[in-house]
Write a protein that holds these residues in place. Structure first.
Motif, PDB file in Angstrom:
ATOM      1  N   HIS A  63      72.280  73.891  12.920  1.00 16.91           N
ATOM      2  CA  HIS A  63      70.873  73.539  12.622  1.00 16.91           C
ATOM      3  C   HIS A  63      69.910  73.390  13.854  1.00 16.91           C
ATOM      4  O   HIS A  63      68.815  73.899  13.706  1.00 16.91           O
ATOM      5  CB  HIS A  63      70.742  72.368  11.659  1.00 16.91           C
ATOM      6  CG  HIS A  63      71.290  72.681  10.164  1.00 16.91           C
ATOM      7  ND1 HIS A  63      70.974  71.699   9.218  1.00 16.91           N
ATOM      8  CD2 HIS A  63      71.708  73.727   9.850  1.00 16.91           C
ATOM      9  CE1 HIS A  63      71.650  72.367   8.114  1.00 16.91           C
ATOM     10  NE2 HIS A  63      72.025  73.468   8.319  1.00 16.91           N
ATOM     11  N   LYS A  64      70.360  72.774  14.900  1.00 15.16           N
ATOM     12  CA  LYS A  64      69.783  72.565  16.116  1.00 15.16           C
ATOM     13  C   LYS A  64      69.427  73.835  16.606  1.00 15.16           C
ATOM     14  O   LYS A  64      68.354  74.089  17.089  1.00 15.16           O
ATOM     15  CB  LYS A  64      70.476  71.672  17.001  1.00 15.16           C
ATOM     16  CG  LYS A  64      69.605  70.762  18.038  1.00 15.16           C
ATOM     17  CD  LYS A  64      70.424  69.654  18.557  1.00 15.16           C
ATOM     18  CE  LYS A  64      69.297  68.605  18.937  1.00 15.16           C
ATOM     19  NZ  LYS A  64      70.015  67.593  19.302  1.00 15.16           N
ATOM     20  N   LEU A  65      70.488  74.748  16.894  1.00 16.39           N
ATOM     21  CA  LEU A  65      70.493  75.962  17.395  1.00 16.39           C
ATOM     22  C   LEU A  65      69.276  76.896  16.640  1.00 16.39           C
ATOM     23  O   LEU A  65      68.476  77.431  17.180  1.00 16.39           O
ATOM     24  CB  LEU A  65      71.781  76.756  17.296  1.00 16.39           C
ATOM     25  CG  LEU A  65      71.822  77.860  18.183  1.00 16.39           C
ATOM     26  CD1 LEU A  65      71.246  77.447  19.763  1.00 16.39           C
ATOM     27  CD2 LEU A  65      73.006  78.495  18.306  1.00 16.39           C
ATOM     28  N   GLY A  66      69.295  76.711  15.303  1.00 17.58           N
ATOM     29  CA  GLY A  66      68.305  77.405  14.340  1.00 17.58           C
ATOM     30  C   GLY A  66      66.973  76.975  14.409  1.00 17.58           C
ATOM     31  O   GLY A  66      66.088  77.838  14.542  1.00 17.58           O
ATOM     32  N   ALA A  81      65.963  75.673  17.264  1.00 14.65           N
ATOM     33  CA  ALA A  81      65.485  76.247  18.771  1.00 14.65           C
ATOM     34  C   ALA A  81      65.149  77.569  18.629  1.00 14.65           C
ATOM     35  O   ALA A  81      64.227  78.011  19.393  1.00 14.65           O
ATOM     36  CB  ALA A  81      66.714  75.953  19.702  1.00 14.65           C
ATOM     37  N   ALA A  82      65.977  78.368  17.963  1.00 11.66           N
ATOM     38  CA  ALA A  82      65.597  79.838  17.885  1.00 11.66           C
ATOM     39  C   ALA A  82      64.723  80.287  16.926  1.00 11.66           C
ATOM     40  O   ALA A  82      64.789  81.362  16.587  1.00 11.66           O
ATOM     41  CB  ALA A  82      67.004  80.468  17.871  1.00 11.66           C
ATOM     42  N   ARG A  83      63.953  79.339  16.360  1.00  8.85           N
ATOM     43  CA  ARG A  83      63.016  79.821  14.934  1.00  8.85           C
ATOM     44  C   ARG A  83      61.936  80.547  15.391  1.00  8.85           C
ATOM     45  O   ARG A  83      61.626  81.484  14.725  1.00  8.85           O
ATOM     46  CB  ARG A  83      62.644  78.682  14.357  1.00  8.85           C
ATOM     47  CG  ARG A  83      61.497  77.892  15.131  1.00  8.85           C
ATOM     48  CD  ARG A  83      61.392  76.597  14.322  1.00  8.85           C
ATOM     49  NE  ARG A  83      60.314  75.839  14.764  1.00  8.85           N
ATOM     50  CZ  ARG A  83      60.347  74.849  15.656  1.00  8.85           C
ATOM     51  NH1 ARG A  83      61.632  74.645  16.265  1.00  8.85           N
ATOM     52  NH2 ARG A  83      59.459  74.038  16.219  1.00  8.85           N
ATOM     53  N   ALA A  84      61.774  80.781  16.860  1.00  6.58           N
ATOM     54  CA  ALA A  84      60.675  81.882  17.269  1.00  6.58           C
ATOM     55  C   ALA A  84      61.078  83.037  17.154  1.00  6.58           C
ATOM     56  O   ALA A  84      60.077  84.024  17.213  1.00  6.58           O
ATOM     57  CB  ALA A  84      60.242  81.349  18.592  1.00  6.58           C
ATOM     58  N   ASN A  85      62.260  83.219  17.151  1.00  5.64           N
ATOM     59  CA  ASN A  85      63.050  84.634  17.220  1.00  5.64           C
ATOM     60  C   ASN A  85      63.032  85.469  15.978  1.00  5.64           C
ATOM     61  O   ASN A  85      63.233  86.519  15.950  1.00  5.64           O
ATOM     62  CB  ASN A  85      64.437  84.634  17.767  1.00  5.64           C
ATOM     63  CG  ASN A  85      64.492  84.193  19.084  1.00  5.64           C
ATOM     64  OD1 ASN A  85      63.515  84.044  19.658  1.00  5.64           O
ATOM     65  ND2 ASN A  85      65.735  83.690  19.488  1.00  5.64           N
ATOM     66  N   ILE A  86      62.632  84.729  14.701  1.00  4.44           N
ATOM     67  CA  ILE A  86      62.510  85.199  13.581  1.00  4.44           C
ATOM     68  C   ILE A  86      61.520  86.252  13.380  1.00  4.44           C
ATOM     69  O   ILE A  86      60.306  85.744  13.814  1.00  4.44           O
ATOM     70  CB  ILE A  86      62.339  84.284  12.524  1.00  4.44           C
ATOM     71  CG1 ILE A  86      63.709  83.219  12.497  1.00  4.44           C
ATOM     72  CG2 ILE A  86      62.341  84.776  11.117  1.00  4.44           C
ATOM     73  CD1 ILE A  86      63.236  81.926  11.595  1.00  4.44           C
ATOM     74  N   VAL A  87      61.654  87.335  13.047  1.00  4.86           N
ATOM     75  CA  VAL A  87      60.651  88.414  12.870  1.00  4.86           C
ATOM     76  C   VAL A  87      60.383  88.571  11.439  1.00  4.86           C
ATOM     77  O   VAL A  87      61.122  89.078  10.646  1.00  4.86           O
ATOM     78  CB  VAL A  87      61.159  89.663  13.404  1.00  4.86           C
ATOM     79  CG1 VAL A  87      59.919  90.824  13.407  1.00  4.86           C
ATOM     80  CG2 VAL A  87      61.409  89.668  15.073  1.00  4.86           C
ATOM     81  N   LEU A  88      58.962  88.141  10.981  1.00  2.95           N
ATOM     82  CA  LEU A  88      58.941  88.156   9.438  1.00  2.95           C
ATOM     83  C   LEU A  88      58.187  89.417   9.325  1.00  2.95           C
ATOM     84  O   LEU A  88      57.559  90.208  10.280  1.00  2.95           O
ATOM     85  CB  LEU A  88      57.886  87.127   9.436  1.00  2.95           C
ATOM     86  CG  LEU A  88      58.480  85.664   9.431  1.00  2.95           C
ATOM     87  CD1 LEU A  88      57.211  84.809   9.249  1.00  2.95           C
ATOM     88  CD2 LEU A  88      59.323  85.517   8.409  1.00  2.95           C
TER      89      LEU A  88
END
Lengths: 341, 481
Positions: A325-328, A330-337
């Motif tokens: 969850h922490k990694l998720g 941290a990496a939430r900016a990588n989601i391309v909507l």
């Protein structure tokens, strides 16, 4: 006069949404209703998917108002709303204003900090349940009075009472969680061995002592008191699996980040996928446990012990879930909507 | 001038002695100790030259980039010897999570033989549970560990058994004391061992003398020592350790009677015993000295046969193991028939009617359908007895192509006649009323989360193969449908 502000509320950096009250329904009509919501394309649609009216979708009250409301419910004297809100609340979240505060207040703010309370996550790990009437299945079958259909002349047997019992179909006679776990335990296609192991797991959960819940490792909201668990082993199993199931997985996209580093993209998981991941973690941890007994029931015993450890918060699987969850986060900016049209 | 050839040879011998064969060097340098290995042991090993690594073989991965995987050293304490087996064989009779059933009544001395109990679930009182545990009547495969405390369903067959107890007790007043013999047979999981346990419960509660052989397989499987019985023709075999253990079980289960009863005969024992000893001391003698355990058992049996002693309940589970050759071998390496083992023979003599219980009593044997060997003569005799009960015109015939075990057939011959004292109790399915009673008990214990109504009972009753009680428990409690 009581202090106008509850000091505990300061500690919250992110206002938590009030959780929807989970009600116990003896029979759940649907376990999981996949939402048909397409968030950017049909935002004008105010049908069943419109969650803006829901209480959990409302923005949180202002801190003093919330304190006043809470105090009213509790029958205590809350902050006086006719008076002004303290300076701390006004400057909260306003960096520019905070710089202009007197030093005493600055120090106080610094001391309290924006840190989350120790032992709790700084982000929510709960999914909101879509659809009303959902909740954990209490395992009570047919206790509710079923709807009586009117007598129809000319029938040899009575009309079946509705709703049909959930274990009425030969091929779906087990609970879906039990079915899924059974299939995951199965080795070399030996399903009946897996089934007897499953029965042993449930028997072990049934005879194990009442678990003590660790408040630092909270179970699903709305979980029944621990004293109810051993008598309802399927609920026990479901609770252990659902509590520790991760919300997302991390997909590593090669070549997207550049420099030979894989781009890590969090991907949400469906309910069945989440359970699968949780069960595989549990099975992995169980197989690493020391085999103390002999005979054929030892695997089942180890799996059941791991389930109990999960519910009691002793298991290492919780750390694994938190890491994901922490990694998720941290990496939430990588989601391309998908691009809005 | 000397010959040149000879000189050359001689010089070659002296110069490159090392290069020549060992025989030559031995001749040149004779050593003092011919059998010493020290020189080779202390010789410095030629160090490998650095940099002389062989080139990698074809097809073998030479570059190992993976982190070295070390097996985690499992330094934890191992279970002590016998601990694993003890855990496997542990009998758990209580589940603290299960709810107390308020309506559960206990069996007692007065009501245990009552016919009013039929179709009710009754609790077993604590003392009796201890006694049953002592004689190993509970099995690991039974579901006792799920419930708050042990309770049994008084099914039709149990009431039938109670009636037999009553018959024996009624005959105790008259001259002709009855010995009734029954074999319990039925399908797998139909409750034969539990019915035997119910019989033992009745025996304990009615203060009979109870001797239970918990599992015939343990006696014939050659896991305990054996020795020929002196002066026996044909040779019989005693099992001293097993018999000593059996005496201990007997003493624990019937302690009160043994303690208050004095010797009335003078037993012929290899170890002296005071004349005024109680039976308990007699039994303790057998426990302490396994080599005397069989004479002690015989002496105990003689004591029990004296007039004025209680009726006897003899029981064995897994009867088909006792109806074939045992795993033991005789001195001329022939298999020993199970009937040649003294304990089994003692039981079989009473089952077949060759010997009678002088104070009356009951002999119960239970067949098993799991882990039971084929015993054709036993199966046939049971079939015949069942056919005689149901349809006397249609008695099955012995298959002439099968080899018959004459000793077994001889011991069971009373099943083929109209003998009232020897018969078969067929343990079948429950009736729906009985199924309802036990399912209500499950529901009250909190193990079955469902309203128990007619439709539900009928459904489970049919799923359980017309009320097979083991299957009923499996479908409704163990969640394995």
């Amino acid at each position: 006069m009581p202090p106008r502000l509850n000091t505990r509320t300061f500690a919250r950096s992110i206002p938590l949404r009030s959780k929807p009250q989970v009600r116990w329904s003896a029979r759940t009509a649907t376990r999981f209703a996949p939402s048909q919501c397409r968030p950017y394309s049909d935002f004008t649609n105010s049908g069943a998917n419109d969650r803006s009216k829901k209480i959990d979708a409302q923005p949180a009250d202002h801190i003093s108002e919330e304190a006043a409301k809470t105090a009213e419910i509790m029958g205590e004297q809350g902050p006086d709303m006719s008076k002004g809100t303290p300076v701390e609340e006004i400057v909260k979240g306003d960096k520019e204003a905070q710089d202009k505060l007197p030093k005493v207040m600055k120090d106080k703010l610094k001391a309290q900090g924006n840190a989350a309370p120790k032992g709790s996550r700084s982000y929510s790990t709960m999914t909101t349940q879509t659809g009303a009437g959902n909740g954990l299945d209490m395992g009570l079958v047919d206790v509710q009075a079923a709807i009586k259909t009117p007598q129809t002349p000319g029938l040899k047997f009575e009309m079946p009472t509705l709703p049909l019992p959930k274990d009425g179909h030969l091929k779906y006679r087990y609970d879906p969680v039990v079915e899924q776990v059974t299939n995951l335990i199965m080795q070399h296609g030996k399903k009946s061995v897996a089934q007897s192991n499953m029965a042993l797991i449930l028997q072990h959960l049934r005879t194990s002592p009442i678990p003590t819940i660790n408040p630092a490792k909270p179970l699903l909201p709305g979980a029944p008191p621990p004293s109810h668990l051993p008598l309802n082993p399927i609920l026990y199993l479901t609770l252990a699996i659902d509590s520790v199931a991760p919300l997302m997985r991390i997909r590593s996209q090669r070549g997207a980040a550049g420099g030979g580093v894989a781009l890590q993209i969090p991907v949400p998981l469906g309910q069945r996928q989440r359970r699968r991941v949780a069960v595989e973690w549990i099975l992995g941890a169980a197989s690493k446990r020391r085999n103390v007994g002999s005979g054929k029931g030892s695997l089942a015993q180890r799996i059941a012990q791991e389930m109990v450890a999960v519910v009691e918060g002793r298991s290492g699987i919780w750390d694994r879930r938190n890491a994901i969850h922490k990694l998720g986060v941290a990496a939430r900016a990588n989601i391309v909507l998908p691009r809005k049209r | 001038m000397p010959p040149s050839i000879c000189l050359r040879n001689f010089s070659r011998l002296s110069i490159d002695a090392a290069a020549h064969s060992s025989s030559a060097s031995r001749l040149l340098h004779p050593r003092a100790a011919f059998f010493s290995t020290s020189s080779t042991r202390y010789a410095t090993v030629a160090a490998k030259r650095k940099g002389s690594v062989l080139p990698p073989k074809k097809g073998v991965k030479s570059l190992n980039t993976k982190k070295s995987k070390k097996a985690a050293a499992d330094a934890g304490k191992r279970p002590a010897q016998g601990e694993r087996k003890a855990q496997r064989k542990r009998i758990v009779l209580s589940n603290n999570n299960a709810l107390e059933v308020s309506s559960l009544k206990d069996l007692g001395k007065e009501n245990v033989l009552s016919e009013q109990n039929e179709g009710k679930v009754m609790g077993i009182p604590g003392d009796t549970v201890d006694a049953l545990r002592d004689v190993e009547a509970f099995k690991t495969t039974q579901g006792w560990s799920l419930f708050r405390r042990p309770a049994v369903l008084m099914r039709k067959e149990a009431v039938q058994l109670a009636r037999l107890f009553k018959e024996v007790e009624d005959s105790a007043a008259g001259q002709q004391k009855r010995t009734i013999r029954r074999i319990l047979s039925g399908d797998r999981k139909s409750g034969k061992s539990t019915l035997l346990l119910q019989g033992l419960t009745m025996g304990f509660l009615r203060e009979w003398f109870v001797i239970n052989l918990p599992e015939a397989q343990d006696i014939v499987s050659a896991h305990t020592e054996y020795a020929p019985l002196p002066d026996s023709q044909p040779t019989q075999y005693t099992q001293d350790e097993y018999t000593a253990n059996l005496l201990q079980q007997i003493q624990k289960a019937n302690g009160a009677f043994l303690l208050e009863t004095k010797l009335s005969t003078t037993p012929n024992l290899p170890i002296p015993l005071p004349e005024t000893a109680t039976l308990k001391e007699l039994v303790a003698l057998g426990q302490a000295n396994p080599e005397a355990s069989w004479p002690v058992f015989v002496a105990l049996w003689n004591e029990l046969s004296q007039p004025g002693r209680p009726p006897i309940l003899l029981a064995v589970d897994g009867l088909s193991h006792a109806m074939r050759n045992s795993e033991y071998l005789s001195a001329d390496v022939k298999p020993v028939h199970a009937h040649d083992l003294t304990l089994i023979r003692h039981f079989i003599d009473h089952l077949s009617g060759a010997k009678k219980l002088p104070n009356g009593g009951l002999v119960l044997g239970s067949t098993s359908q799991s882990n039971s060997p084929k015993a054709a003569a036993l199966d046939y005799s049971i079939e015949v007895a069942e056919a005689r009960q149901k349809s006397p015109d249609d008695i099955p015939q012995w298959n002439p192509y099968k080899s018959v075990d004459a000793r077994v057939m001889e011991s069971l011959k009373d099943l083929h006649t109209d003998n009232k004292n020897f018969d078969v109790i067929k343990v079948g399915g429950l009736t729906k009323e009985e199924a309802r009673a036990i399912m209500e008990y499950y529901a009250e214990s909190g193990l079955l989360r469902h309203t128990v109504n007619d439709g539900f009972v009928t459904e489970k009753w049919s799923l359980a193969g017309m009320g097979n009680i083991g299957e009923l428990e499996r479908t409704s409690v163990r969640l394995r449908i």
